[in-house]
Design a protein around this motif. Structure first.
Motif, PDB file in Angstrom:
ATOM      1  N   ASN A   1       0.690  -1.238  -0.261  1.00 21.59           N
ATOM      2  CA  ASN A   1       0.078   0.180  -0.354  1.00 21.59           C
ATOM      3  C   ASN A   1       0.998   1.208  -0.053  1.00 21.59           C
ATOM      4  N   LEU A   2       2.061   1.656   1.006  1.00 21.08           N
ATOM      5  CA  LEU A   2       2.950   2.331   0.837  1.00 21.08           C
ATOM      6  C   LEU A   2       3.772   2.510  -1.160  1.00 21.08           C
ATOM      7  N   ASP A   3       3.983   1.213  -1.418  1.00 17.72           N
ATOM      8  CA  ASP A   3       4.147   1.207  -2.230  1.00 17.72           C
ATOM      9  C   ASP A   3       3.253   1.901  -3.478  1.00 17.72           C
ATOM     10  N   ARG A   4       1.924   1.437  -3.798  1.00 17.22           N
ATOM     11  CA  ARG A   4       1.294   2.184  -4.257  1.00 17.22           C
ATOM     12  C   ARG A   4       1.087   3.706  -4.561  1.00 17.22           C
ATOM     13  N   ILE A   5       2.109   4.611  -3.563  1.00 19.77           N
ATOM     14  CA  ILE A   5       2.211   6.352  -3.198  1.00 19.77           C
ATOM     15  C   ILE A   5       2.595   5.984  -4.518  1.00 19.77           C
TER      16      ILE A   5
ATOM     17  N   ILE B   1      -6.845   2.447  15.118  1.00 21.60           N
ATOM     18  CA  ILE B   1      -8.020   3.941  15.853  1.00 21.60           C
ATOM     19  C   ILE B   1      -7.960   4.934  15.510  1.00 21.60           C
ATOM     20  N   ILE B   2      -6.933   5.375  15.124  1.00 16.41           N
ATOM     21  CA  ILE B   2      -6.338   6.939  14.477  1.00 16.41           C
ATOM     22  C   ILE B   2      -6.110   6.944  12.721  1.00 16.41           C
ATOM     23  N   THR B   3      -6.606   5.482  11.943  1.00 16.35           N
ATOM     24  CA  THR B   3      -7.085   5.613  10.748  1.00 16.35           C
ATOM     25  C   THR B   3      -8.911   6.031  11.311  1.00 16.35           C
ATOM     26  N   ASP B   4      -9.472   5.284  11.785  1.00 17.75           N
ATOM     27  CA  ASP B   4     -11.071   4.875  11.528  1.00 17.75           C
ATOM     28  C   ASP B   4     -11.476   6.753  12.586  1.00 17.75           C
ATOM     29  N   LYS B   5     -10.432   7.151  13.196  1.00 19.10           N
ATOM     30  CA  LYS B   5     -10.378   8.727  13.367  1.00 19.10           C
ATOM     31  C   LYS B   5      -9.872   9.741  12.363  1.00 19.10           C
ATOM     32  N   ALA B   6      -8.671   9.145  11.526  1.00 14.43           N
ATOM     33  CA  ALA B   6      -8.860  10.160  10.266  1.00 14.43           C
ATOM     34  C   ALA B   6     -10.604   9.585   9.233  1.00 14.43           C
ATOM     35  N   ILE B   7     -10.693   8.564   8.960  1.00 17.43           N
ATOM     36  CA  ILE B   7     -11.624   8.246   7.899  1.00 17.43           C
ATOM     37  C   ILE B   7     -13.017   9.029   8.348  1.00 17.43           C
ATOM     38  N   GLU B   8     -13.283   9.409  10.024  1.00 14.17           N
ATOM     39  CA  GLU B   8     -14.299   9.488  10.587  1.00 14.17           C
ATOM     40  C   GLU B   8     -14.388  10.831  10.254  1.00 14.17           C
TER      41      GLU B   8
ATOM     42  N   GLU C   1      -1.060  -1.430   5.658  1.00 14.88           N
ATOM     43  CA  GLU C   1      -2.758  -2.241   5.966  1.00 14.88           C
ATOM     44  C   GLU C   1      -3.097  -0.379   5.822  1.00 14.88           C
ATOM     45  N   ASN C   2      -3.256  -0.065   7.628  1.00 11.10           N
ATOM     46  CA  ASN C   2      -3.984   1.416   7.187  1.00 11.10           C
ATOM     47  C   ASN C   2      -4.143   2.392   6.278  1.00 11.10           C
ATOM     48  N   VAL C   3      -2.939   2.314   5.891  1.00 10.67           N
ATOM     49  CA  VAL C   3      -2.848   3.474   4.719  1.00 10.67           C
ATOM     50  C   VAL C   3      -3.719   2.538   3.320  1.00 10.67           C
ATOM     51  N   GLY C   4      -3.717   1.508   3.450  1.00 11.81           N
ATOM     52  CA  GLY C   4      -4.440   1.194   1.661  1.00 11.81           C
ATOM     53  C   GLY C   4      -6.022   1.490   2.478  1.00 11.81           C
ATOM     54  N   ARG C   5      -5.703   1.252   3.936  1.00  8.43           N
ATOM     55  CA  ARG C   5      -7.715   1.209   3.778  1.00  8.43           C
ATOM     56  C   ARG C   5      -8.411   2.652   3.836  1.00  8.43           C
ATOM     57  N   LEU C   6      -7.048   3.693   4.066  1.00 13.01           N
ATOM     58  CA  LEU C   6      -7.410   5.203   4.011  1.00 13.01           C
ATOM     59  C   LEU C   6      -7.413   5.555   2.268  1.00 13.01           C
ATOM     60  N   LEU C   7      -6.437   4.884   1.560  1.00  4.87           N
ATOM     61  CA  LEU C   7      -6.767   5.534  -0.129  1.00  4.87           C
ATOM     62  C   LEU C   7      -7.441   4.581  -0.062  1.00  4.87           C
ATOM     63  N   ASP C   8      -8.233   2.990   0.416  1.00  5.12           N
ATOM     64  CA  ASP C   8      -9.695   2.482  -0.771  1.00  5.12           C
ATOM     65  C   ASP C   8     -10.948   3.362   0.099  1.00  5.12           C
ATOM     66  N   TYR C   9     -10.573   4.333   1.270  1.00  2.22           N
ATOM     67  CA  TYR C   9     -12.239   5.000   1.392  1.00  2.22           C
ATOM     68  C   TYR C   9     -11.406   6.153   0.357  1.00  2.22           C
TER      69      TYR C   9
END
Length: 558
Positions: free
Chosen positions: A62-66, A174-181, A349-357
Motif C-alpha cells: 500500500n505504501l508502494d502504491r503511493i 484507531i488513528i485511521t478510524d478517526k481520519a476516515i470519520e 494495511e491502514n494506509v491502504g484502508r484510507l486510500l480505498d476509502y
C-alpha cells in the motif's frame, strides 16, 4: 468518538470561515477545485523497511502504491533526526533554531505561523489526528485528536480538542478510524488538509493482535555493519548508547517478560521473603519492566492471552539457550526485526484502508497524498537501533507523493530535498501565499516535471542535532550532504570532523577528513557548509542556547 461530536466541532467553524487565498479561475469563471491534502507520517519508519525503496526485509504494497502512482524521492533528508524537532520543522518550514524547538525537552510555540494555520486562513478545513509530540496543544486545526505524549499501542488515550478520551483497540487502527470519520463528516463544499500521524513503528514495537508471531519462522538478512567496531570514526560512534548488544532492554524492547512479571505478582515463596517496601523497590528496579508492564496492562484479558501465547516460545528460547557474544546479538537482531516489521504491517494495511476509502467517496485523485516519516531509523546498521545521527540510515527519510493531476505515475527524483520543503509545497498547491521567512522550497517544479531537478535547486542539505546529553547519548553535531559527499562537525564536549565519500563508501565506514587526496573536496565542502549556515541563519551553531536534558519519567523511551 461519535459522528455527531465531530460534526459539531467542524461544521460551525466551516460555516463561518472565509476564503482569502488566491484561486485560479476556470473558463466558466467558477473557482477551480483545490486539492485536498493528506500528510501521512509515521514515527521512526525507515526506507530500509519499505519495499519500493528496495527493502530486503518486507513487502509494503500500500505504501508502494503511493510511489507507483506518484513520485518517490530518493534523497529526502530531515534537518534534525528526532521526533519533536522534525515535526516542528515540517509544520513551520523552518530549521530547528528558527522555530525554537531544537530538542524533545522543549515546548513548541504554537503561536508562530504554520502551514495548517495558513491553509485554514485560505479556506481549508484542517485536522490533526494521531501522534503530535510537541508538548503543547495544536493550533490552526478545526479538529484535532492527539495521542498523549508518545502514546500507547493498546487502548491509547487521546486529547480530543481538549477532552481526554481512552479508545479501545490498537492505535494504528484507531488513528485511521478517526481520519476516515473526519473526512466523512467534513463540510464537503470546502477542501480539507489532514495531518494523519501514526505512533508506529516507534519503540517498543508492539504489533497488533493479528500480527503477533507473523514473522517467527522468518530469518531476516543481517546488515553488513551489524558488528561495526567504530574504529574508523571519532568518539561519538563509540560512546553512543544504542547498541543492540548492550543497550536493548530484555523486557521493554525484546518482550522477554513472563505474564507473572508483567502482572506485577510474585510467587508465594518470594513474597514471603520480602516486606512491602522491598517488593516496591523490586517493582521500581527496572524502568523497562515498569514501562512494559504499564503498556501490557492496557490490554484486555483476551488480548493478554493471545500476547502471552505468541511470546512464550521467545521467552523459553532466551532462558534456555544461554547465548553469548555474537550469537546473542544475532538472536536479538532477529527478535527486533520481527517486532518492528510486524508493527509496520498495520501501518501499511491502514494506509491502504484510507486510500480505498478516498477512492470509494470519489476524492482519491483530487487529494495530494504524501507519505513520510519524522526521520529514518537504524535497523541493525552499525549494530544500532534508534536514530539522531547524521548518518544515512536515519538522516534520510522516505518521501512519496501521489497526485495524478500533476504528477506522472511511477516517477523518481534524486533531488536533494528536506522536510522543511513540505510546508511551501502544500501552500503552493493550495494557491496560498508562501511567507518569505519559510526556509524550505516548494517541490512543485520537481513534481510537475517528472522528477527533473531544476538548475537552481539546492546543492546540499543542512543538518543540526542538539539533544545531548540525553537518551542514547549522541553528541551534538551539524553538517551538510551533497549528492556525493557528507561533512559532519561534532561539537559541544567534542571538536572533530568526519567526511565521507558516499559514492565509494555508502556505509560511512571510512572517514576521509584530513586525507591528502580529499583536500580539495574538504575545502569545497567546508566553504559550502559556511554558505548554507549563512543561508539558514545558523551562523554560530556551537553557541546556540540549548537546554540540557532534564530527564523524564521513563515512559517515553525515546
Amino acid at each position: 468518538m461519535k459522528n455527531n461530536v465531530l460534526s459539531s466541532l467542524l461544521l460551525p467553524v466551516a460555516a463561518i470561515s472565509s476564503f482569502t487565498g488566491c484561486v485560479a479561475k476556470q473558463k466558466d469563471n467558477k473557482p477551480e477545485k483545490r486539492p485536498n491534502i493528506i500528510l501521512i507520517m509515521t514515527d521512526d519508519h525507515t526506507t530500509q523497511a519499505i519495499s519500493c525503496y528496495g527493502s530486503r526485509l518486507m513487502r509494503t504494497p500500500n505504501l508502494d502504491r503511493i510511489a507507483n502512482e506518484g513520485m518517490r524521492f530518493d534523497n529526502c533528508y530531515v534537518s534534525n533526526a528526532i521526533s519533536g524537532p522534525s515535526r516542528a520543522c515540517i509544520l513551520t518550514g523552518k530549521m530547528s533554531h528558527i522555530n525554537g524547538f531544537t530538542d524533545n525537552s522543549q515546548t513548541f510555540d504554537g503561536d508562530q505561523e504554520t502551514f495548517p494555520k495558513l491553509l485554514q486562513k485560505s479556506g481549508y478545513q484542517t485536522a490533526m489526528i494521531g501522534k503530535w509530540h510537541l508538548n503543547s496543544d495544536p493550533q490552526g486545526f478545526n479538529y484535532w485528536s492527539i495521542l498523549l505524549g508518545q502514546g500507547d499501542y493498546y487502548s491509547p488515550d487521546f486529547n480530543e480538542n481538549g477532552t481526554i478520551v481512552r479508545e479501545k483497540g490498537y492505535v494504528t487502527d484507531i488513528i485511521t478510524d478517526k481520519a476516515i470519520e473526519f473526512i466523512g463528516n467534513r463540510d464537503k463544499s470546502k477542501p480539507f488538509a489532514m495531518l494523519y500521524y501514526h505512533k508506529a513503528p516507534h519503540r517498543n514495537w508492539m504489533p497488533a493482535q493479528r500480527h503477533l508471531g507473523i514473522f517467527n519462522d522468518k530469518t531476516f538478512p543481517e546488515p553488513k555493519t551489524l558488528f561495526d567496531d567504530y574504529s574508523t570514526r571519532g568518539p561519538a560512534a563509540r560512546e553512543t548508547m544504542m547498541e543492540i548488544a548492550h543497550h536493548m532492554w530484555d523486557d521493554w524492547d525484546l518482550k522477554i517478560a513472563t505474564p507473572e512479571e508483567l502482572s506485577g505478582t510474585y510467587d508465594n515463596k518470594r513474597a514471603a521473603d520480602m516486606n512491602k517496601a522491598e517488593i516496591e523497590r523490586a517493582n521500581q528496579k527496572n524502568r523497562g519492566m515498569e514501562s512494559f508492564r504499564a503498556a501490557y496492562n492496557r490490554m484486555t484479558p483476551e488480548e493478554k492471552e493471545v500476547w502471552n501465547k505468541a511470546y512464550a516460545p521467545r521467552i523459553k528460547e532466551f532462558k534456555t539457550l544461554n547465548m553469548k557474544g555474537k550469537e546473542l546479538v544475532r538472536w536479538k537482531y532477529q527478535q527486533y526485526m520481527r517486532d518492528y516489521l510486524a508493527t509496520t504491517l498495520a501501518v501499511d494495511e491502514n494506509v491502504g484502508r484510507l486510500l480505498d476509502y478516498l477512492k470509494q467517496i470519489g476524492e482519491l485523485d483530487n487529494t495530494i497524498i504524501v507519505y513520510t516519516s519524522d526521520q529514518g531509523f537504524f535497523l541493525g546498521e552499525h549494530g544500532w537501533f534508534d536514530k539522531r545521527f547524521m548518518y544515512e540510515e536515519c538522516q534520510r527519510t522516505p518521501l512519496m507523493i501521489r497526485y495524478p493531476k500533476a504528477i506522472k505515475a511511477g516517477t523518481v527524483s534524486d533531488a536533494l530535498c528536506m522536510n522543511i520543503d513540505l510546508a511551501p509545497t502544500f501552500l503552493d498547491y493550495a494557491g496560498a501565499s508562501i511567507p518569505s521567512d519559510i526556509q524550505g522550497h516548494s517541490l512543485k517544479p520537481i513534481l510537475e516535471h517528472e522528477g527533473k531537478t531544476p538548475a537552481d535547486w539546492r546543492k546540499a542539505v543542512y543538518y543540526h542535532y542538539y539533544e545531548y546529553p540525553s537518551w542514547h547519548m549522541v553528541k551534538r553535531h551539524y553538517g551538510i550532504r551533497t549528492q556525493r559527499y557528507k561533512l559532519i562537525h561534532f561539537y559541544n564536549d567534542a571538536d572533530y570532523w568526519e567526511l565521507y565519500d558516499m559514492k565509494k563508501d555508502s556505509n560511512e565506514l571510512n572517514n576521509v577528513y584530513g586525507k591528502p587526496e580529499y583536500k580539495k573536496v574538504q575545502e569545497d565542502m567546508t566553504r559550502l557548509l559556511l554558505e548554507m549556515q549563512k543561508e539558514y541563519k545558523d551562523t554560530d551553531p556551537t553557541e546556540q542556547n540549548i537546554k540540557f536534558f532534564k530527564g523524564d519519567d521513563g515512559a517515553n523511551m525515546h
